[in-house]
Scaffold this motif. Structure first.
Motif, PDB file in Angstrom:
ATOM      1  N   LEU A  79       0.839  -1.203   0.000  1.00 30.12           N
ATOM      2  CA  LEU A  79       0.000   0.000   0.000  1.00 30.12           C
ATOM      3  C   LEU A  79       0.875   1.254   0.000  1.00 30.12           C
ATOM      4  CD1 LEU A  79      -2.876  -0.934   2.496  1.00 30.12           C
ATOM      5  CD2 LEU A  79      -3.079  -0.559   0.028  1.00 30.12           C
ATOM      6  N   ALA A  80       1.970   1.214   0.747  1.00 33.15           N
ATOM      7  CA  ALA A  80       2.891   2.345   0.764  1.00 33.15           C
ATOM      8  C   ALA A  80       3.540   2.552  -0.605  1.00 33.15           C
ATOM      9  CB  ALA A  80       3.967   2.126   1.833  1.00 33.15           C
ATOM     10  N   VAL A  81       3.895   1.435  -1.267  1.00 34.50           N
ATOM     11  CA  VAL A  81       4.461   1.531  -2.617  1.00 34.50           C
ATOM     12  C   VAL A  81       3.434   2.141  -3.572  1.00 34.50           C
ATOM     13  CG1 VAL A  81       5.306   0.197  -4.583  1.00 34.50           C
ATOM     14  CG2 VAL A  81       6.077  -0.371  -2.279  1.00 34.50           C
ATOM     15  N   TRP A  82       2.191   1.672  -3.459  1.00 36.20           N
ATOM     16  CA  TRP A  82       1.106   2.205  -4.287  1.00 36.20           C
ATOM     17  C   TRP A  82       0.946   3.712  -4.036  1.00 36.20           C
ATOM     18  CZ3 TRP A  82      -4.632   0.176  -3.723  1.00 36.20           C
ATOM     19  CH2 TRP A  82      -5.457   0.884  -4.602  1.00 36.20           C
ATOM     20  N   GLN A  83       0.939   4.120  -2.778  1.00 34.69           N
ATOM     21  CA  GLN A  83       0.790   5.530  -2.422  1.00 34.69           C
ATOM     22  C   GLN A  83       1.945   6.360  -2.978  1.00 34.69           C
ATOM     23  OE1 GLN A  83      -1.718   7.172  -0.843  1.00 34.69           O
ATOM     24  NE2 GLN A  83      -0.586   9.088  -1.111  1.00 34.69           N
ATOM     25  N   ALA A  84       3.154   5.837  -2.855  1.00 31.69           N
ATOM     26  CA  ALA A  84       4.324   6.560  -3.360  1.00 31.69           C
ATOM     27  C   ALA A  84       4.263   6.713  -4.879  1.00 31.69           C
ATOM     28  CB  ALA A  84       5.603   5.830  -2.947  1.00 31.69           C
ATOM     29  N   ALA A  85       3.851   5.640  -5.561  1.00 31.34           N
ATOM     30  CA  ALA A  85       3.745   5.699  -7.026  1.00 31.34           C
ATOM     31  C   ALA A  85       2.679   6.698  -7.451  1.00 31.34           C
ATOM     32  CB  ALA A  85       3.419   4.313  -7.576  1.00 31.34           C
ATOM     33  N   SER A  86       1.560   6.729  -6.723  1.00 37.84           N
ATOM     34  CA  SER A  86       0.494   7.674  -7.035  1.00 37.84           C
ATOM     35  C   SER A  86       0.954   9.120  -6.839  1.00 37.84           C
ATOM     36  CB  SER A  86      -0.729   7.390  -6.161  1.00 37.84           C
ATOM     37  OG  SER A  86      -1.746   8.341  -6.379  1.00 37.84           O
ATOM     38  N   LEU A 103      -3.251   6.975 -12.008  1.00 33.93           N
ATOM     39  CA  LEU A 103      -3.112   6.081 -10.852  1.00 33.93           C
ATOM     40  C   LEU A 103      -3.621   6.794  -9.611  1.00 33.93           C
ATOM     41  CD1 LEU A 103      -2.065   3.358  -9.763  1.00 33.93           C
ATOM     42  CD2 LEU A 103       0.138   4.473  -9.324  1.00 33.93           C
ATOM     43  N   VAL A 104      -4.740   6.316  -9.084  1.00 34.66           N
ATOM     44  CA  VAL A 104      -5.314   6.924  -7.890  1.00 34.66           C
ATOM     45  C   VAL A 104      -4.554   6.447  -6.658  1.00 34.66           C
ATOM     46  CG1 VAL A 104      -7.611   7.056  -8.925  1.00 34.66           C
ATOM     47  CG2 VAL A 104      -6.999   5.076  -7.532  1.00 34.66           C
ATOM     48  N   SER A 105      -4.707   7.164  -5.572  1.00 37.49           N
ATOM     49  CA  SER A 105      -4.097   6.764  -4.310  1.00 37.49           C
ATOM     50  C   SER A 105      -4.936   5.682  -3.647  1.00 37.49           C
ATOM     51  CB  SER A 105      -3.992   7.971  -3.381  1.00 37.49           C
ATOM     52  OG  SER A 105      -5.293   8.419  -3.021  1.00 37.49           O
ATOM     53  N   PRO A 106      -4.352   4.901  -2.738  1.00 40.15           N
ATOM     54  CA  PRO A 106      -5.139   3.899  -2.008  1.00 40.15           C
ATOM     55  C   PRO A 106      -6.309   4.518  -1.254  1.00 40.15           C
ATOM     56  CG  PRO A 106      -2.801   3.538  -1.666  1.00 40.15           C
ATOM     57  CD  PRO A 106      -2.920   4.840  -2.388  1.00 40.15           C
ATOM     58  N   ALA A 107      -6.085   5.690  -0.666  1.00 36.32           N
ATOM     59  CA  ALA A 107      -7.150   6.351   0.092  1.00 36.32           C
ATOM     60  C   ALA A 107      -8.328   6.694  -0.811  1.00 36.32           C
ATOM     61  CB  ALA A 107      -6.607   7.608   0.771  1.00 36.32           C
ATOM     62  N   ALA A 108      -8.032   7.189  -2.023  1.00 35.91           N
ATOM     63  CA  ALA A 108      -9.103   7.560  -2.952  1.00 35.91           C
ATOM     64  C   ALA A 108      -9.886   6.324  -3.405  1.00 35.91           C
ATOM     65  CB  ALA A 108      -8.518   8.285  -4.161  1.00 35.91           C
TER      66      ALA A 108
END
Length: 256
Positions: free
Chosen positions: A21-28, A37-42
C-alpha cells in the motif's frame, strides 16, 4: 505455541499488505495524476461510497452466483470424469486433447466463441467452468491412480462397500490435491469470469461496472471494483476451503 505462530504469520501478512500500500501511495504521489493512478485512500473512499448503494451488492451477487456456478459445475464434472480417467486409461487418452485445449486456448478466444452460443449473462459461468475443470480433473485422476494399492487390497479383504471405499480410501488421498485445485481454481475463475463479463459487457455484472469505469475514465471506480473482486474472491475461497476442511475432519472422525 500454535496460536503464537499464527499471530506472527498474521502480522507478517499485514506488514506485507501495508508495504505494498505504501508503494502504491508513493507511485500515485510520484505520478501526480489520479486519472492514471489513484491513491489507495481515494480507491478505498470510492469503494466505501459504492458499498452504500444497493446496485453495488446486486452486481457482486450477479457475478458471484455465476462464477461460483461455473466453479462448482467444474468441480462436479472434474471429479466424475477424473474418476473415470483413473479407472479407464483409454478414457484418459480420449480426454487429453480436450483438457489440453482448455488449458492452452486464450480466455479471450473462448469468450468470443461463447458469445455466439450464450447470452452475455451466461459467459462467466462457461468461462469459469473451462478454467477450473482441467485443474480438478487432473488432480482427481492423479490422486486416485496414486492411491496405495495395499489400502485397496485391505478394502477388498474387509469387503468395503463402494461408498466406504470412496470415503475411507480415496477421499483422504484426493483431499490435499482437491484443496490445491480449489484454491487455484477459485482465484482463476474470478479473474477469467470478470474478464469475460468485461468483454461481453454483461448487464448488471462487475464486468459491466469495470467496462463503464474504463469508458468514462473513472479511475477510482476501476480500482474500487478491482479491490472488490480481490476481497470477494479471497473470502469465498477461504469459506470453501474451510468447508472442505470440515468435511475432511468429519471423515477422519468417521474413520476413527
Amino acid at each position: 505455541m500454535n496460536s503464537i505462530t499464527m499471530n506472527k504469520k498474521n502480522r507478517m501478512k499485514i506488514w506485507a499488505v501495508l508495504f505494498w500500500l505504501a508503494v502504491w501511495q508513493a507511485a500515485s504521489m510520484w505520478i501526480g495524476q489520479e486519472i492514471l493512478l489513484v491513491s489507495p485512500a481515494a480507491a478505498l473512499y470510492r469503494l466505501f461510497f459504492l458499498a452504500r448503494e444497493g446496485s453495488f451488492w446486486q452486481s457482486v451477487a450477479f457475478s458471484a452466483v455465476r462464477i461460483l456456478g461455473g466453479f462448482f459445475l467444474a468441480l462436479l464434472a472434474g471429479i466424475l470424469t477424473g474418476a473415470l480417467a483413473a479407472r479407464y486409461r483409454n478414457f484418459r487418452h480420449l480426454m487429453a486433447p480436450l483438457v489440453m485445449a482448455m488449458k492452452s486456448t486464450p480466455v479471450a478466444s473462448f469468450v468470443i466463441l461463447a458469445l455466439f452460443w450464450f447470452s452475455a449473462s451466461g459467459l462467466s459461468v462457461f468461462i469459469s467452468f473451462l478454467i477450473a475443470f482441467p485443474l480438478v480433473y487432473g488432480n482427481t485422476w492423479q490422486s486416485i491412480v496414486l492411491t496405495d494399492q495395499k489400502l485397496l487390497e485391505m478394502g477388498q479383504v474387509f469387503h468395503l462397500s463402494f461408498w466406504k471405499k470412496i470415503r475411507y480410501l480415496y477421499f483422504p488421498q484426493l483431499y490435499p490435491n482437491l484443496q490445491i485445485a480449489s484454491a487455484l481454481g477459485m482465484g482463476m475463475c474470478w479473474k477469467a469470469g470478470t474478464a469475460a463479463e468485461v468483454i461481453g459487457v454483461a448487464d448488471g455484472s462487475i464486468g459491466e461496472r469495470l467496462y463503464e469505469a474504463k469508458a468514462y475514465l473513472q479511475m477510482p471506480d476501476l480500482f474500487a471494483w478491482t479491490i472488490t473482486i480481490i476481497v470477494v474472491s479471497i473470502v469465498l475461497e477461504r469459506l470453501f476451503l474451510a468447508l472442505l476442511g470440515w468435511i475432511e475432519r468429519k471423515n477422519r472422525g468417521g474413520v476413527a
